[in-house]
Design an enzyme around this catalytic site. Structure first.
Site, PDB file in Angstrom:
ATOM      1  N   THR A  93       0.831  -1.216   0.000  1.00 45.84           N
ATOM      2  CA  THR A  93       0.000   0.000   0.000  1.00 45.84           C
ATOM      3  C   THR A  93       0.858   1.255   0.000  1.00 45.84           C
ATOM      4  O   THR A  93       0.613   2.204  -0.751  1.00 45.84           O
ATOM      5  CB  THR A  93      -0.912   0.008   1.248  1.00 45.84           C
ATOM      6  OG1 THR A  93      -1.681  -1.190   1.247  1.00 45.84           O
ATOM      7  CG2 THR A  93      -1.841   1.204   1.254  1.00 45.84           C
ATOM      8  N   ASN A 114      -1.714   6.188  -4.329  1.00 43.99           N
ATOM      9  CA  ASN A 114      -0.860   5.024  -4.567  1.00 43.99           C
ATOM     10  C   ASN A 114      -1.195   4.278  -5.860  1.00 43.99           C
ATOM     11  O   ASN A 114      -1.032   3.064  -5.954  1.00 43.99           O
ATOM     12  CB  ASN A 114      -0.844   4.098  -3.347  1.00 43.99           C
ATOM     13  CG  ASN A 114      -2.195   3.486  -3.040  1.00 43.99           C
ATOM     14  OD1 ASN A 114      -3.188   3.846  -3.644  1.00 43.99           O
ATOM     15  ND2 ASN A 114      -2.228   2.560  -2.095  1.00 43.99           N
ATOM     16  N   HIS A 117      -5.652   0.202  -7.021  1.00 40.98           N
ATOM     17  CA  HIS A 117      -6.285  -0.594  -5.972  1.00 40.98           C
ATOM     18  C   HIS A 117      -6.282  -2.058  -6.389  1.00 40.98           C
ATOM     19  O   HIS A 117      -6.359  -2.365  -7.576  1.00 40.98           O
ATOM     20  CB  HIS A 117      -7.734  -0.115  -5.786  1.00 40.98           C
ATOM     21  CG  HIS A 117      -8.552  -0.987  -4.892  1.00 40.98           C
ATOM     22  ND1 HIS A 117      -8.475  -0.922  -3.515  1.00 40.98           N
ATOM     23  CD2 HIS A 117      -9.454  -1.970  -5.169  1.00 40.98           C
ATOM     24  CE1 HIS A 117      -9.302  -1.810  -2.991  1.00 40.98           C
ATOM     25  NE2 HIS A 117      -9.902  -2.453  -3.971  1.00 40.98           N
TER      26      HIS A 117
HETATM   27  P1  CMP Z   1      -6.207   0.773  -1.100  1.00 38.50           P
HETATM   28  O1  CMP Z   1      -5.623  -0.336  -0.290  1.00 38.50           O
HETATM   29  O2  CMP Z   1      -6.413   0.592  -2.536  1.00 38.50           O
HETATM   30  O3  CMP Z   1      -7.616   1.162  -0.428  1.00 38.50           O
HETATM   31  C1  CMP Z   1      -7.616   1.893   0.784  1.00 38.50           C
HETATM   32  C2  CMP Z   1      -6.804   3.128   0.558  1.00 38.50           C
HETATM   33  O4  CMP Z   1      -6.685   4.003   1.654  1.00 38.50           O
HETATM   34  C3  CMP Z   1      -5.360   2.731   0.276  1.00 38.50           C
HETATM   35  O5  CMP Z   1      -5.294   2.062  -0.939  1.00 38.50           O
HETATM   36  C4  CMP Z   1      -4.699   4.074   0.320  1.00 38.50           C
HETATM   37  O6  CMP Z   1      -4.955   4.819  -0.865  1.00 38.50           O
HETATM   38  C5  CMP Z   1      -5.473   4.689   1.468  1.00 38.50           C
HETATM   39  N1  CMP Z   1      -4.704   4.575   2.711  1.00 38.50           N
HETATM   40  C6  CMP Z   1      -4.417   3.465   3.391  1.00 38.50           C
HETATM   41  N2  CMP Z   1      -3.702   3.749   4.490  1.00 38.50           N
HETATM   42  C7  CMP Z   1      -3.539   5.067   4.479  1.00 38.50           C
HETATM   43  C8  CMP Z   1      -2.890   5.970   5.358  1.00 38.50           C
HETATM   44  N3  CMP Z   1      -2.268   5.533   6.462  1.00 38.50           N
HETATM   45  N4  CMP Z   1      -2.914   7.263   5.044  1.00 38.50           N
HETATM   46  C9  CMP Z   1      -3.570   7.689   3.932  1.00 38.50           C
HETATM   47  N5  CMP Z   1      -4.218   6.884   3.070  1.00 38.50           N
HETATM   48  C10 CMP Z   1      -4.189   5.584   3.345  1.00 38.50           C
END
Ligand code: CMP
Length: 139
Positions: A93, A114, A117
């Site tokens: 992530t 990021n 997904h």
């Molecule tokens: P994804 O796992 O696709 O779906 C949940 C999203 O939340 C993750 O990607 C990131 O884009 C976001 N995310 C997860 N953890 C954090 C964090 N600690 N701070 C900001 N965004 C986050």
């Protein structure tokens, strides 16, 4: 037994940076078949529903604002062991922790922006796929 479907979406940072084609190329070269795909944009309300599972997390509000800030490319992908293999392809992530050669290592800007997904289970792949495409089981 692991299913053969996963759900993914290219996030606004990747789409606005014109990385859509390069990322799709990596997905196809890794052996995934795209069985549903579109370019769309979520309202903050729709993003809030999609990420409802994270609603108690401190990053929820920012995440919903970010995910509704630009175009996304939702897709349903087919491959044996799809969920696990796709999570290996995209990497951790937080791009700072992502393995070399993974999509997030190459394209992600931050833990929030990021790039992409990937569903974390067969069950969520169906739920998330059905959120954007009707009747995932027809694929
Ligand atoms: P994804 O796992 O696709 O779906 C949940 C999203 O939340 C993750 O990607 C990131 O884009 C976001 N995310 C997860 N953890 C954090 C964090 N600690 N701070 C900001 N965004 C986050």
């Amino acid at each position: 037994m692991a299913g053969n479907i996963t759900y993914t979406m290219l996030k606004p940072d990747a789409v606005s940076a014109n990385h859509t084609g390069a990322i799709i190329k990596m997905i196809e070269e890794a052996g995934f078949r795209i069985v549903a795909m579109k370019m769309t944009k979520m309202s903050a309300e729709t993003a809030g529903k999609f990420y409802e599972v994270h609603k108690e997390r401190p990053f929820y509000k920012d995440l919903c604002a970010y995910m509704s800030s630009g175009h996304i490319v939702p897709m349903i992908l087919e491959k044996a062991n799809a969920v696990e293999d796709f999570r290996t392809l995209i990497g951790a992530t937080n791009p700072a922790n992502a393995a070399e050669g993974t999509i997030r290592k190459i394209f992600a800007k931050s833990i929030e922006a990021n790039a992409i997904h990937g569903s974390d289970s067969d069950e969520n792949a169906l739920i998330e796929g059905n959120f954007f495409f009707a009747s995932v089981d027809k694929f």
